[in-house]
Enzyme design. Sequence first.
Site, PDB file in Angstrom:
ATOM      1  N   ASP A  14       0.883  -1.170   0.000  1.00  0.00           N
ATOM      2  CA  ASP A  14       0.000   0.000   0.000  1.00  0.00           C
ATOM      3  C   ASP A  14       0.916   1.213   0.000  1.00  0.00           C
ATOM      4  OD1 ASP A  14      -1.560   2.175   0.650  1.00  0.00           O
ATOM      5  OD2 ASP A  14      -2.553   1.245   2.370  1.00  0.00           O
ATOM      6  N   ASP A 134      -7.567  -7.309   1.501  1.00  0.00           N
ATOM      7  CA  ASP A 134      -7.354  -6.004   2.130  1.00  0.00           C
ATOM      8  C   ASP A 134      -8.086  -5.955   3.466  1.00  0.00           C
ATOM      9  OD1 ASP A 134      -6.379  -3.407   2.352  1.00  0.00           O
ATOM     10  OD2 ASP A 134      -8.184  -2.532   1.475  1.00  0.00           O
ATOM     11  N   TYR A 231       2.675   0.279  14.948  1.00  0.00           N
ATOM     12  CA  TYR A 231       1.754   0.256  13.823  1.00  0.00           C
ATOM     13  C   TYR A 231       2.194   1.202  12.714  1.00  0.00           C
ATOM     14  CZ  TYR A 231      -2.246   0.736  10.850  1.00  0.00           C
ATOM     15  OH  TYR A 231      -3.049   0.765   9.751  1.00  0.00           O
ATOM     16  N   LYS A 234      -1.128  -1.932   7.348  1.00  0.00           N
ATOM     17  CA  LYS A 234      -1.672  -3.277   7.498  1.00  0.00           C
ATOM     18  C   LYS A 234      -0.933  -4.271   6.629  1.00  0.00           C
ATOM     19  CE  LYS A 234      -4.964  -2.617   9.288  1.00  0.00           C
ATOM     20  NZ  LYS A 234      -5.559  -2.081   8.133  1.00  0.00           N
ATOM     21  N   ASP A 236      -2.380  -7.092   4.952  1.00  0.00           N
ATOM     22  CA  ASP A 236      -3.141  -7.331   3.730  1.00  0.00           C
ATOM     23  C   ASP A 236      -2.465  -8.325   2.792  1.00  0.00           C
ATOM     24  OD1 ASP A 236      -4.832  -5.479   4.855  1.00  0.00           O
ATOM     25  OD2 ASP A 236      -3.971  -3.821   3.749  1.00  0.00           O
ATOM     26  N   GLN A 244      -5.710 -28.078 -10.290  1.00  0.00           N
ATOM     27  CA  GLN A 244      -6.091 -29.133 -11.246  1.00  0.00           C
ATOM     28  C   GLN A 244      -5.023 -30.219 -11.384  1.00  0.00           C
ATOM     29  OE1 GLN A 244      -9.698 -27.118 -12.057  1.00  0.00           O
ATOM     30  NE2 GLN A 244      -9.160 -29.155 -12.706  1.00  0.00           N
ATOM     31  N   ARG A 268      -8.523   0.175  11.677  1.00  0.00           N
ATOM     32  CA  ARG A 268      -7.324   0.495  12.457  1.00  0.00           C
ATOM     33  C   ARG A 268      -6.541  -0.766  12.836  1.00  0.00           C
ATOM     34  NH1 ARG A 268      -7.605   5.931  13.843  1.00  0.00           N
ATOM     35  NH2 ARG A 268      -9.615   6.825  13.326  1.00  0.00           N
ATOM     36  N   ASP A 289     -14.299   1.106   7.151  1.00  0.00           N
ATOM     37  CA  ASP A 289     -13.109   0.708   6.369  1.00  0.00           C
ATOM     38  C   ASP A 289     -13.136  -0.784   6.031  1.00  0.00           C
ATOM     39  OD1 ASP A 289     -12.223   3.308   6.535  1.00  0.00           O
ATOM     40  OD2 ASP A 289     -10.519   2.899   7.843  1.00  0.00           O
ATOM     41  N   TYR A 350      -3.617  -0.001  17.061  1.00  0.00           N
ATOM     42  CA  TYR A 350      -3.734   1.335  17.643  1.00  0.00           C
ATOM     43  C   TYR A 350      -4.106   1.125  19.100  1.00  0.00           C
ATOM     44  CZ  TYR A 350      -4.393   3.832  13.157  1.00  0.00           C
ATOM     45  OH  TYR A 350      -4.257   4.369  11.906  1.00  0.00           O
TER      46      TYR A 350
HETATM   47  C1  F6R Z   1      -5.742   1.032   6.745  1.00  0.00           C
HETATM   48  C2  F6R Z   1      -6.889   0.740   7.592  1.00  0.00           C
HETATM   49  C3  F6R Z   1      -7.716   1.825   8.146  1.00  0.00           C
HETATM   50  C4  F6R Z   1      -6.961   2.818   9.006  1.00  0.00           C
HETATM   51  C5  F6R Z   1      -7.926   3.901   9.545  1.00  0.00           C
HETATM   52  C6  F6R Z   1      -7.241   4.984  10.333  1.00  0.00           C
HETATM   53  O1  F6R Z   1      -5.431   0.000   5.901  1.00  0.00           O
HETATM   54  O2  F6R Z   1      -7.186  -0.371   7.827  1.00  0.00           O
HETATM   55  O3  F6R Z   1      -8.793   1.261   8.856  1.00  0.00           O
HETATM   56  O4  F6R Z   1      -6.302   2.172  10.060  1.00  0.00           O
HETATM   57  O5  F6R Z   1      -8.590   4.513   8.458  1.00  0.00           O
HETATM   58  O6  F6R Z   1      -6.223   5.511   9.558  1.00  0.00           O
HETATM   59  P1  F6R Z   1      -5.339   6.790  10.002  1.00  0.00           P
HETATM   60  O7  F6R Z   1      -4.765   6.510  11.359  1.00  0.00           O
HETATM   61  O8  F6R Z   1      -4.290   6.862   8.926  1.00  0.00           O
HETATM   62  O9  F6R Z   1      -6.255   7.964  10.020  1.00  0.00           O
HETATM   63 MG    MG Z   2      -3.789   2.279   3.371  1.00  0.00          MG
HETATM   64 MG    MG Z   3      -4.630  -2.319   2.596  1.00  0.00          MG
END
Ligand code: F6R
Ligand code: MG
Ligand code: MG
Length: 369
Positions: A14, A134, A231, A234, A236, A244, A268, A289, A350
């Site tokens: 990412d 993801d 952190y 992610k 992902d 086969q 998060r 998300d 987080y």
């Molecule tokens: C990123 C993810 C999101 C972020 C969330 C907070 O892949 O999973 O859920 O963790 O949007 O993001 P920040 O801390 O960058 O605002």
């Molecule tokens: Mg991201």
């Molecule tokens: Mg991602």
Amino acid sequence: MPSQKITLSVIKADVGSYTGHNRVHPALLEKAGESLEAAKTKKHIVDYYVGRCGDDIDLIMTHRHGVDSEAIHRLAWDTFMACTTVAKRLHLYGAGQDLLADAFAGNVKGMGPGVAEMEFVERPSEPIVVFMADKCSPGAWNFPLYRMFADPFTSAGLVIDPKMHEGFQFSVLDAKKDAIIVLKCPEELYDLLIFLGASNQFMITDVRRRADGEIAAAASTQKLSLIAGKYVGKDDPVMAVRCQAGLPAVGEVMEAFTFPHLVDGWMRGSHCGPLMPCAFDEANPTRFDGPPRVVAAGFQLADGQLVGPVDLFDDPSFDETRRKANEVAEYMRRHGPFQPHRLPLEEMEYTTLPQVMGRLKDRFKAGKR
Ligand code: F6R
Ligand code: MG
Ligand code: MG
């Protein structure tokens, strides 16, 4: 002298998305395509496809350099760097977030990107499915890999295909100790499951057919939080599965995703929710998300050329799984900040616990129970 063997490398990162962490901007996919096209023209790679799931770019490459090739890893790193430049220009969110090092150091493993690679002699017809996810963590593949390669209720071939009947062996990584154990199924099935169920710590790295040691699947196991110590994004994950002719049929491999099992990594990186299989165009995690997504790109190899992809979850037979995933997502969301929807304290990516504890520790008195 090029080897007879072909290598499939799937390397993901990412490096910025919009809006927020929702999806990769088309300009980044275009830039990644340009970079890999140039490498193909110079014959550094045989072929490529640029995939994406949510905010992750997935570089799918075939080449003759073997796994862990410095040249291929450098190509992926340089491609992600070029995409980061575009992401910065567009002020995309989290530009360059998964590139944890300042400069390339020989292998992208440990530098942020996720890697799934395998080398094999291409069969006369070589069907392969590449899965890209993801808002989840690498342990997400344990459940479907177990179903594909050890569960006869999913893969009928384990019972009735003479080439599969001896079973498969699983390499399992202990991500906390950085050690790998190989377990043979069916006889070590119960031992395998004690590890696989703890998917935050133990992850399948690859699967081989026992009859001849043929590689059948490879998965990425990089955990950014363990790499960076805090952190930074992610994990992902990605994985590739050969299908086969003595391996699970494409339909057996896909059957493993009909149950939207719970995975860690939603919002998060600190919540769990159902993994929803979806078509390429629907891999845009939006609600809280999420919920976590997985896409499946099917290919045939032709002397290393990637014929495809077929968008394998773009099929009404997965509608019921998606409906169930949304129902489970709603059920989990109703827990708000309570476990098990929110992950245990030590698993959250987080946390405010140190600050809160620091402020309130003196107010904890010896308790009377
Ligand atoms: C990123 C993810 C999101 C972020 C969330 C907070 O892949 O999973 O859920 O963790 O949007 O993001 P920040 O801390 O960058 O605002
Ligand atoms: Mg991201
Ligand atoms: Mg991602």
